[in-house]
Design an enzyme around this catalytic site. Structure first.
Site, PDB file in Angstrom:
ATOM      1  N   CYS A  90       0.895  -1.234  -0.287  1.00  0.00           N
ATOM      2  CA  CYS A  90       0.047   0.070  -0.171  1.00  0.00           C
ATOM      3  C   CYS A  90       0.399   1.442   0.285  1.00  0.00           C
ATOM      4  CB  CYS A  90      -1.226  -0.139   0.827  1.00  0.00           C
ATOM      5  SG  CYS A  90       0.046  -0.051   2.448  1.00  0.00           S
ATOM      6  N   HIS A 120      -1.967   0.912   7.182  1.00  0.00           N
ATOM      7  CA  HIS A 120      -1.889   1.061   5.972  1.00  0.00           C
ATOM      8  C   HIS A 120      -1.900   2.425   5.141  1.00  0.00           C
ATOM      9  CE1 HIS A 120      -4.111  -0.090   2.133  1.00  0.00           C
ATOM     10  NE2 HIS A 120      -5.375   0.659   2.178  1.00  0.00           N
ATOM     11  N   ASN A 162      -8.452   4.363  -2.674  1.00  0.00           N
ATOM     12  CA  ASN A 162      -7.716   3.333  -1.818  1.00  0.00           C
ATOM     13  C   ASN A 162      -7.168   2.481  -2.868  1.00  0.00           C
ATOM     14  OD1 ASN A 162      -6.601   1.841  -0.152  1.00  0.00           O
ATOM     15  ND2 ASN A 162      -8.985   0.997   0.618  1.00  0.00           N
TER      16      ASN A 162
END
Length: 441
Positions: free
Chosen positions: A70, A365, A386
């Site tokens: 991520c 994250h 995202n």
């Protein structure tokens, strides 16, 4: 001396539960659907409405799939929107596999350097070595790891080095690399115990790195040294640029001076000073390259700087705890969505400082802020890009309400020219090194 649980205590607990008239119904609900669904509150339509007073132009979302990249995806997302707008190529995507390849090699090198430094240590007695051995080469990372890799290796379009099975699903290659590196650590320690000097240990390290390179090359493919870049822009005009290297491609099509980005963290614990720089030596994966440095600031500063960068037309990399109060199907991040206090009848909320101190709070994250809704200058919700694909949320974009942002957004990367004078001065303080087991690692 530790005290055991007595049967008398169990009887008292059962009697107290029996006096609660709602306990039977709540117990059945929890057993049938689990504590999350039993505790879940309604979603506030106003808070989750995907409309924002300030919104950047973006395209299709990316998908990290079953990997921990991520931090790379979110950093490259901030760049691809900028470069795509410049090129007239809306859904430009850079190769995450290219940087992940070098990240695995750099992490292996750093780990083995730590082992050489701690060559006489025992993991049962040395906390640093024990922490490093937990995961010698995972695919997670910190914000500054990405600029360090880009400054050294450059970037390439995704078409030049696409995803493989292993880059998209990293658990297998993670296991192999961690096994190999633990074996290498044992070999280095045995050589040190046999009296070999550091030169001999580093020669052994080079042999081990050659074998590790083979694992990574099998898993990801060898990265290109040069390539041609061909594309059709949004007006259907064809372009071709030949003989690029990853570094010249970055310089030509992105060109950001990455040293001008500063990571801000909002950690309210008394052990962390505000307006002070910190560093994480155990995570400086590119040896000799850009180190991890961040400045701790009050939460209101972190929020204000994020808004300033969005107002300047640039997306914001941010570290967060996405597993908290999230509804994945709707792509909603709502503070207090799961009300465990009401379900169980006692308060389970904690101040952020206590959550960090007890490891309840963690940066799990990284995502990208691409918009914010301001009401009289105050944020009410945030648009979040995202990297989990387009199937959930609003074509892969999430909405975070202000309560969630305040509780679970812990880090943002901000351009120096947007920083307040006080934060800019803090970037010049001597960084305080944090241990390998610090909560911010």
């Amino acid at each position: 001396m530790a005290q055991p649980i007595s049967f008398e205590q169990i009887d008292r607990y059962q009697a107290a539960l029996a006096k609660d008239s709602a306990s039977k119904a709540l117990s059945k609900a929890t057993q049938n659907v689990g504590p999350d669904q039993a505790a879940r509150g309604p979603l506030n339509d106003k808070a989750i409405k995907p409309a924002f007073s300030l919104e950047l132009s973006t395209g299709a979302v990316t998908n990290q799939k079953q990997s921990g990249r991520c931090w790379l995806f979110s950093e490259l997302n901030t760049m691809r929107h900028f470069a795509g707008e410049k090129l007239g190529l809306k859904d430009l995507e850079f190769s995450q596999a290219f940087l992940a390849f070098y990240d695995r090699i750099e992490k292996a090198n750093l780990f083995l350097e730590h082992v050489i430094e701690l060559k006489t240590a025992s993991p049962t007695e040395d906390r640093t070595l024990a922490e490093l051995l937990k995961q010698p080469d995972g695919d997670g990372g910190q914000f500054d790891n990405a600029p360090a890799l880009i400054e050294k290796y450059g970037i390439v379009p995704k078409s030049v080095m696409p995803e493989t099975y292993n880059s998209s699903k990293t658990n297998e290659v993670n296991s192999v690399l961690n096994l190999k590196l633990r074996q290498a650590a044992a070999a280095i320690q045995k050589a040190a115990q046999a009296g070999q000097d550091d030169d001999a240990l580093r020669a052994l390290k080079q042999q081990q790195l050659s074998e590790i390179y083979r694992v990574v090359a099998y898993a990801y493919g060898n990265p290109p040294a040069s390539f041609d870049f061909s594309y059709r822009d949004d007006k259907n005009n064809f372009h071709e640029d030949r003989g690029l290297t990853p570094k010249t491609f970055y310089e030509k099509y992105v060109g950001w001076d990455l040293s001008q980005f500063v990571l801000l963290v909002a950690d309210p614990r008394p052990t962390k000073q505000y307006y002070q720089a910190y560093t994480l030596p155990s995570q400086n994966t590119v040896v000799g390259g850009r180190p991890i440095i961040f400045v701790n600031v009050p939460r209101e500063d972190l929020q204000a700087m994020a808004i300033s960068q969005l107002q300047a037309g640039a997306a914001v990399w941010f570290g967060n705890d996405v597993g908290q109060d999230v509804d994945r199907d709707t792509g909603t991040l709502t503070g207090g969505l799961y009300d465990y206090s009401t379900l169980f009848g006692f308060d389970v909320t904690m101040p952020l400082a206590d959550r960090f101190a007890t490891r309840e709070a963690a940066v799990t994250h990284a995502m990208t802020l691409t918009g914010v809704n301001l009401d009289n200058g105050q944020p009410t919700r945030w648009k979040v890009e995202n990297s989990w694909g387009k199937e959930r949320g609003n074509d892969g974009y999430y909405v975070a309400d202000q309560d969630w942002f305040e509780k679970y957004a812990y880090e943002v990367a901000i351009r120096k020219d947007l920083l307040s004078e006080k934060i800019l001065a803090a970037t010049q303080t001597t960084p305080i090194a944090l241990a390998a087991w610090d909560e911010l690692n």
